[in-house]
Design an enzyme around this catalytic site. Structure first.
Site, PDB file in Angstrom:
ATOM      1  N   LYS A  32      46.612  33.476  46.770  1.00 32.97           N
ATOM      2  CA  LYS A  32      45.422  34.246  47.136  1.00 32.97           C
ATOM      3  C   LYS A  32      44.488  33.401  47.985  1.00 32.97           C
ATOM      4  CE  LYS A  32      45.772  37.245  43.154  1.00 32.97           C
ATOM      5  NZ  LYS A  32      45.600  37.328  41.701  1.00 32.97           N
ATOM      6  N   GLN A  64      41.649  36.100  37.020  1.00 32.70           N
ATOM      7  CA  GLN A  64      43.110  36.189  36.900  1.00 32.70           C
ATOM      8  C   GLN A  64      43.507  36.503  35.448  1.00 32.70           C
ATOM      9  OE1 GLN A  64      45.253  35.815  39.616  1.00 32.70           O
ATOM     10  NE2 GLN A  64      46.891  36.393  38.228  1.00 32.70           N
ATOM     11  N   ASP A 120      39.561  44.045  42.057  1.00 34.35           N
ATOM     12  CA  ASP A 120      40.755  44.385  41.285  1.00 34.35           C
ATOM     13  C   ASP A 120      40.778  45.868  40.917  1.00 34.35           C
ATOM     14  OD1 ASP A 120      42.756  42.519  40.633  1.00 34.35           O
ATOM     15  OD2 ASP A 120      41.446  41.457  39.226  1.00 34.35           O
TER      16      ASP A 120
HETATM   17  N1  GUN Z   1      47.589  39.228  36.834  1.00 32.79           N
HETATM   18  C1  GUN Z   1      48.695  39.880  37.272  1.00 32.79           C
HETATM   19  N2  GUN Z   1      48.354  40.822  38.187  1.00 32.79           N
HETATM   20  C2  GUN Z   1      47.010  40.762  38.316  1.00 32.79           C
HETATM   21  C3  GUN Z   1      46.078  41.478  39.118  1.00 32.79           C
HETATM   22  O1  GUN Z   1      46.407  42.387  39.888  1.00 32.79           O
HETATM   23  N3  GUN Z   1      44.779  41.111  38.972  1.00 32.79           N
HETATM   24  C4  GUN Z   1      44.390  40.133  38.122  1.00 32.79           C
HETATM   25  N4  GUN Z   1      43.091  39.851  38.038  1.00 32.79           N
HETATM   26  N5  GUN Z   1      45.227  39.442  37.363  1.00 32.79           N
HETATM   27  C5  GUN Z   1      46.529  39.763  37.464  1.00 32.79           C
END
Ligand code: GUN
Length: 298
Positions: free
Chosen positions: A55, A99, A122
């Site tokens: 990211k 996350q 998100d």
């Molecule tokens: N962990 C796995 N997929 C995601 C996601 O799309 N967003 C977040 N914040 N954590 C994750």
């Protein structure tokens, strides 16, 4: 023989990333605004750190202001909430992502709901979920994985899915439920399946669109697929295989790719399908958050 088209998520994500980079440069030039993304990660889960690094790399590549906060696995909820409060009030930050999964002692709902809805890239805040499920998506943030899946589905079937049966396998809040909302909004007839569904193969066999998001390696096989279906594989499962007597670990989806390709019209591979699209949708959401914060169209 394999007939299906391989849906190249990596290539599509790269194209979208170029567009986002150009739009970011324009936003900076015309409005002096640089989109800012903050990623918060708690603990040392190696897979989560791989996502975090990806990211960061993509955010920097798009020209964003990118910050990362790594908190100790034993950090208190009060600490996490204090950091989110700081980021909610930071004008340089337009998108905040915590996350998941979180360590067991932290309450996921308390933490995700503490993020300002306008910075919730998100799409996990109840305000954004409510906007999506009620069809008020003009200023909603849609979760990145289903949003990316939807773009790939629309590439093959158009934006109007009237008359098509869509089956979503998996009912998670991150993928299954928002995916179903998006498909419904595009006029598909939607079924959500899960571990308690009776005759899962039979239900999937009626689907023109299959989205598999269960986390079970190779569960959906070619004999479950309706001829000509579009198959989107959200699974990322690490499995052990033996090649020439040597045990190796590899990534595989929830769909058995080879057998699905014999029947389907188009299938996403793993890796290289949904994964890269998820990350680029996070960038799209962050750019959108920055634009909306300045009163511009999202
Ligand atoms: N962990 C796995 N997929 C995601 C996601 O799309 N967003 C977040 N914040 N954590 C994750």
């Amino acid at each position: 023989m394999s007939n299906a088209l391989r849906i190249d998520g990596k290539e599509k994500a790269a194209e979208m990333s170029e567009q986002i980079t150009a739009q970011t440069a324009e936003l900076l030039e015309k409005h002096g605004l640089q989109p800012g993304l903050a990623v918060v990660i708690i603990g040392e889960d190696p897979a989560s750190h791989v996502y975090r690094r990806n990211k960061k790399k993509r955010a920097e590549g798009c020209g964003f202001h990118s910050v990362q906060h790594t908190l100790d696995a034993g950090t208190t909820e009060a600490n996490v909430l204090a950091l989110i409060d700081e980021l909610n009030n930071d004008d340089k930050i337009h998108g905040i992502l915590v996350q998941l999964p979180l360590p067991d002692h932290l309450d996921e709902q308390t933490i995700t709901q503490s993020i300002s809805p306008g910075k919730d890239v998100d799409g996990f805040h109840f305000i954004n979920i409510g906007k999506l499920t009620s069809g008020n998506t003009a200023d909603a943030f849609v979760p990145c994985t289903p949003a990316g899946c939807m773009l790939m589905i629309q590439d093959h079937l158009g934006t109007n899915l009237s008359g098509l049966n869509a089956v979503v396998v998996g009912r998670s809040n991150i993928v299954g439920k928002p995916m179903a909302s998006l498909l419904l909004q595009a006029h598909a007839t939607v079924t959500i399946c899960h571990s308690r569904t009776k005759d899962l193969p039979g239900v999937v066999r009626r689907a023109d669109i299959v989205v598999a998001a269960v986390g079970r390696a190779n569960m959906v096989t070619g004999d479950w697929i309706k001829p000509g279906a579009v198959v989107i594989d959200v699974g990322i499962n690490r499995i052990e295989t033996t090649v020439d007597g040597e045990t190796k670990s590899k990534l595989t989806g929830d769909v058995e790719y080879e057998s699905a390709c014999e029947v389907a019209k188009a299938v996403t591979p793993v890796p290289g399908g949904v994964g890269p699209m998820t990350i680029v949708m996070l960038m799209a959401n962050t750019l959108r958050a920055a634009r909306l914060s300045a009163g511009l169209d999202g």
